[in-house]
Scaffold this motif. Structure first.
Motif, PDB file in Angstrom:
ATOM      1  N   LEU A 253       0.845  -1.197   0.000  1.00  0.00           N
ATOM      2  CA  LEU A 253       0.000   0.000   0.000  1.00  0.00           C
ATOM      3  C   LEU A 253       0.873   1.238   0.000  1.00  0.00           C
ATOM      4  N   THR A 254       0.576   2.151  -0.893  1.00  0.00           N
ATOM      5  CA  THR A 254       1.225   3.459  -0.904  1.00  0.00           C
ATOM      6  C   THR A 254       0.150   4.525  -0.788  1.00  0.00           C
ATOM      7  N   THR A 255       0.342   5.461   0.126  1.00  0.00           N
ATOM      8  CA  THR A 255      -0.621   6.543   0.295  1.00  0.00           C
ATOM      9  C   THR A 255       0.121   7.846   0.592  1.00  0.00           C
ATOM     10  N   TYR A 256      -0.603   8.960   0.518  1.00  0.00           N
ATOM     11  CA  TYR A 256      -0.013  10.294   0.672  1.00  0.00           C
ATOM     12  C   TYR A 256      -0.844  11.058   1.694  1.00  0.00           C
ATOM     13  N   VAL A 257      -0.155  11.650   2.679  1.00  0.00           N
ATOM     14  CA  VAL A 257      -0.857  12.279   3.794  1.00  0.00           C
ATOM     15  C   VAL A 257      -0.081  13.525   4.219  1.00  0.00           C
ATOM     16  N   PRO A 258      -0.770  14.583   4.671  1.00  0.00           N
ATOM     17  CA  PRO A 258      -0.053  15.763   5.169  1.00  0.00           C
ATOM     18  C   PRO A 258       0.959  15.378   6.243  1.00  0.00           C
ATOM     19  N   ASN A 259       2.096  16.051   6.245  1.00  0.00           N
ATOM     20  CA  ASN A 259       3.180  15.703   7.178  1.00  0.00           C
ATOM     21  C   ASN A 259       2.704  15.640   8.623  1.00  0.00           C
ATOM     22  N   ASN A 260       1.837  16.544   9.014  1.00  0.00           N
ATOM     23  CA  ASN A 260       1.382  16.607  10.408  1.00  0.00           C
ATOM     24  C   ASN A 260       0.550  15.382  10.814  1.00  0.00           C
ATOM     25  N   ASN A 261      -0.014  14.676   9.816  1.00  0.00           N
ATOM     26  CA  ASN A 261      -0.871  13.519  10.100  1.00  0.00           C
ATOM     27  C   ASN A 261      -0.173  12.184   9.848  1.00  0.00           C
ATOM     28  N   ALA A 262       1.073  12.258   9.373  1.00  0.00           N
ATOM     29  CA  ALA A 262       1.762  11.046   8.924  1.00  0.00           C
ATOM     30  C   ALA A 262       2.002  10.054  10.065  1.00  0.00           C
TER      31      ALA A 262
ATOM     32  N   LYS B  87      -9.515  25.851   0.112  1.00  0.00           N
ATOM     33  CA  LYS B  87     -10.927  26.114  -0.131  1.00  0.00           C
ATOM     34  C   LYS B  87     -11.360  25.517  -1.459  1.00  0.00           C
ATOM     35  N   LYS B  88     -12.663  25.401  -1.655  1.00  0.00           N
ATOM     36  CA  LYS B  88     -13.203  24.923  -2.924  1.00  0.00           C
ATOM     37  C   LYS B  88     -12.678  25.792  -4.067  1.00  0.00           C
ATOM     38  N   GLY B  89     -12.290  25.154  -5.147  1.00  0.00           N
ATOM     39  CA  GLY B  89     -11.839  25.891  -6.320  1.00  0.00           C
ATOM     40  C   GLY B  89     -10.453  26.487  -6.202  1.00  0.00           C
ATOM     41  N   GLU B  90      -9.793  26.296  -5.078  1.00  0.00           N
ATOM     42  CA  GLU B  90      -8.464  26.872  -4.854  1.00  0.00           C
ATOM     43  C   GLU B  90      -7.388  25.816  -5.109  1.00  0.00           C
ATOM     44  N   GLN B  91      -6.369  26.186  -5.897  1.00  0.00           N
ATOM     45  CA  GLN B  91      -5.235  25.292  -6.113  1.00  0.00           C
ATOM     46  C   GLN B  91      -4.393  25.236  -4.844  1.00  0.00           C
ATOM     47  N   VAL B  92      -4.197  24.023  -4.330  1.00  0.00           N
ATOM     48  CA  VAL B  92      -3.475  23.849  -3.068  1.00  0.00           C
ATOM     49  C   VAL B  92      -2.205  23.032  -3.317  1.00  0.00           C
ATOM     50  N   PHE B  93      -1.106  23.495  -2.752  1.00  0.00           N
ATOM     51  CA  PHE B  93       0.140  22.734  -2.729  1.00  0.00           C
ATOM     52  C   PHE B  93       0.447  22.427  -1.260  1.00  0.00           C
ATOM     53  N   ALA B  94       0.534  21.152  -0.939  1.00  0.00           N
ATOM     54  CA  ALA B  94       0.693  20.739   0.470  1.00  0.00           C
ATOM     55  C   ALA B  94       1.929  19.870   0.651  1.00  0.00           C
ATOM     56  N   GLU B  95       2.616  20.092   1.771  1.00  0.00           N
ATOM     57  CA  GLU B  95       3.747  19.226   2.112  1.00  0.00           C
ATOM     58  C   GLU B  95       3.193  17.897   2.633  1.00  0.00           C
ATOM     59  N   GLU B  96       3.531  16.822   1.929  1.00  0.00           N
ATOM     60  CA  GLU B  96       2.959  15.515   2.246  1.00  0.00           C
ATOM     61  C   GLU B  96       4.055  14.466   2.439  1.00  0.00           C
ATOM     62  N   THR B  97       3.685  13.423   3.172  1.00  0.00           N
ATOM     63  CA  THR B  97       4.544  12.257   3.338  1.00  0.00           C
ATOM     64  C   THR B  97       3.950  11.099   2.545  1.00  0.00           C
ATOM     65  N   CYS B  98       4.783  10.475   1.759  1.00  0.00           N
ATOM     66  CA  CYS B  98       4.387   9.254   1.046  1.00  0.00           C
ATOM     67  C   CYS B  98       4.748   8.071   1.940  1.00  0.00           C
ATOM     68  N   ILE B  99       3.744   7.304   2.362  1.00  0.00           N
ATOM     69  CA  ILE B  99       3.937   6.148   3.243  1.00  0.00           C
ATOM     70  C   ILE B  99       3.718   4.873   2.444  1.00  0.00           C
ATOM     71  N   THR B 100       4.673   3.967   2.505  1.00  0.00           N
ATOM     72  CA  THR B 100       4.549   2.661   1.839  1.00  0.00           C
ATOM     73  C   THR B 100       4.705   1.565   2.877  1.00  0.00           C
ATOM     74  N   VAL B 101       3.725   0.654   2.907  1.00  0.00           N
ATOM     75  CA  VAL B 101       3.769  -0.492   3.824  1.00  0.00           C
ATOM     76  C   VAL B 101       3.328  -1.747   3.077  1.00  0.00           C
TER      77      VAL B 101
ATOM     78  N   GLU C 185     -10.946  12.799  -0.154  1.00  0.00           N
ATOM     79  CA  GLU C 185     -10.620  11.775  -1.142  1.00  0.00           C
ATOM     80  C   GLU C 185      -9.200  11.273  -0.858  1.00  0.00           C
ATOM     81  N   VAL C 186      -9.077   9.995  -0.540  1.00  0.00           N
ATOM     82  CA  VAL C 186      -7.786   9.444  -0.165  1.00  0.00           C
ATOM     83  C   VAL C 186      -7.081   8.899  -1.411  1.00  0.00           C
ATOM     84  N   ALA C 187      -5.901   9.407  -1.671  1.00  0.00           N
ATOM     85  CA  ALA C 187      -5.089   8.875  -2.769  1.00  0.00           C
ATOM     86  C   ALA C 187      -4.278   7.694  -2.252  1.00  0.00           C
ATOM     87  N   TYR C 188      -4.429   6.548  -2.908  1.00  0.00           N
ATOM     88  CA  TYR C 188      -3.672   5.367  -2.482  1.00  0.00           C
ATOM     89  C   TYR C 188      -3.513   4.417  -3.664  1.00  0.00           C
TER      90      TYR C 188
END
Length: 364
Positions: free
Chosen positions: A135-144, A187-201, A223-226
């Motif tokens: 499984l590979t997923t992507y999550v904000p660093n603070n939630n990793a 927000k809705k309609g806003e382009q967001v760039f977020a620092e994320e951690t890619c977790i693979t298990v 929506e969870v990307a995985y």
């Protein structure tokens, strides 16, 4: 306690997804929601087995071999399979079969053979492919950290003798929500760039529903990307047969006598004696001729199984001692394995070892 509670324990020992494709395992007769009065454990379910269950007030039969192997087109009682199923239904007795699901786990049929033989350092003879997923997923660093730990708790990240295994990289993820979205960042309609951690298990395939439920329940995004990939890596803890070492070397005659005594048989079919000591032994309960080459490749001195055909003994080619101890004889300890396991898990009703021998083969 209901039938499903008992079978849940069994499927923790031997997940049904580990059974071979040709097999028919699980609850073959009955309803998972039925209250259990008692459990009778047997190798085979015959009419006399159902009679024994009735006599001992057991409404659940745990059978190693499935009584229904191929499809039934009618239930007229014209053969022993139909008669068993009819009698079980008429007496409200459920039948559960575990078969190759138990064959394929380290603590299963072959593992029990290793135990009774006293084999040391047992390992899987033919590790099974297709049982490990990634499984590979992507999550904000603070939630990793939280998500990663929850996945570990659900059983992800176990590799052999290690647990809590993962691979983590950081990067920038981007997204833009539609008018119907409910983004946790931006927000809705806003382009967001977020620092994320890619977790693979990685995880065992039978855990998939639990792993995905954990992922969705603990991920902050709407929506969870995985991604999920089935790996071709061999699972060293899952597969057919086992191989280990005797505490001390035996000559071939000593070894054959030891096997006759251990497997309670006066008849062992074997290949040509090679006049060498036996130390490393491979085993596989039931029909195991398909694993002869694997036993030779693993440098086993001897291979114990059953149902070898005439020409299959030639495969020994002076490299190994082949022993056919009989199908029933090779699997006879399986009943005890299941009874001992269930007795440790359940104390609210009787777990009974069937007293009836279901061996259809006799010797003179």
């Amino acid at each position: 306690m209901q039938i499903k509670d008992v079978t849940n324990y069994l499927e923790k020992l031997a997940p049904l997804s580990y059974a071979e494709d040709f097999d028919n395992v699980g609850l073959l007769v009955g309803n998972y929601n039925t209250e259990v009065t008692g459990v009778l454990v047997t190798l085979d379910t015959l009419e006399k087995t159902v009679d024994e269950a009735i006599e001992k007030n057991c409404n659940l039969i745990i059978s190693f071999h499935p009584i229904i192997f191929s499809g039934l087109k009618r239930l007229n009682g014209n053969n022993y399979v139909e008669r068993v199923v009819l009698k079980a239904i008429q007496n409200n007795i459920a039948i559960y079969a575990i078969h190759t699901a138990l064959d394929n786990v380290k603590q299963g049929v072959s593992g029990k053979m290793c135990e009774v033989l006293g084999l040391q350092n047992p390992k899987t003879l033919i590790p099974k492919k297709g049982t490990i997923k990634k499984l590979t997923t992507y999550v904000p660093n603070n939630n990793a950290e939280k998500l990663r730990n929850k996945l570990f708790e659900a059983g992800a990240g176990n590799i052999g003798n290690y647990d809590n295994c993962s691979f983590n990289t950081t990067g920038i993820g981007s997204f833009k929500g539609s008018d119907d979205s409910n983004p946790s960042l931006g927000k809705k309609g806003e382009q967001v760039f977020a620092e994320e951690t890619c977790i693979t298990v990685t995880y065992d395939s039978f855990r998939e529903s639990t792993i995905l439920k954990t992922l969705f329940n603990n991920h902050p995004y709407e929506e969870v990307a995985y991604e999920i990939i089935t790996l071709n890596n061999k699972n060293q803890n899952i597969g057919m047969g086992m191989i280990g070492e005797l505490p001390k070397e035996l000559n071939e005659k000593e070894f054959l006598n030891f096997i006759k005594e251990t497997f309670k048989t006066d008849c062992i079919r074997h290949s040509e004696l090679l006049q060498k000591s036996i130390k490393k032994v491979a085993v596989l309960g039931g029909s195991g001729s398909f694993a002869i080459n694997a036993a030779i490749k693993a440098n086993a001195d001897a291979y114990i199984s059953a149902d070898f055909k005439y020409h299959e003994f030639f495969k020994a080619e002076k490299k190994i001692l082949l022993l056919d101890v009989g199908h029933y004889e090779s699997e006879q300890f399986t009943k005890n394995l299941l009874v001992d396991y269930l007795n440790k898990k359940i104390s609210t009703f009787a777990i009974i070892l069937s007293e009836e021998s279901t061996n259809p083969i006799y010797y003179i």
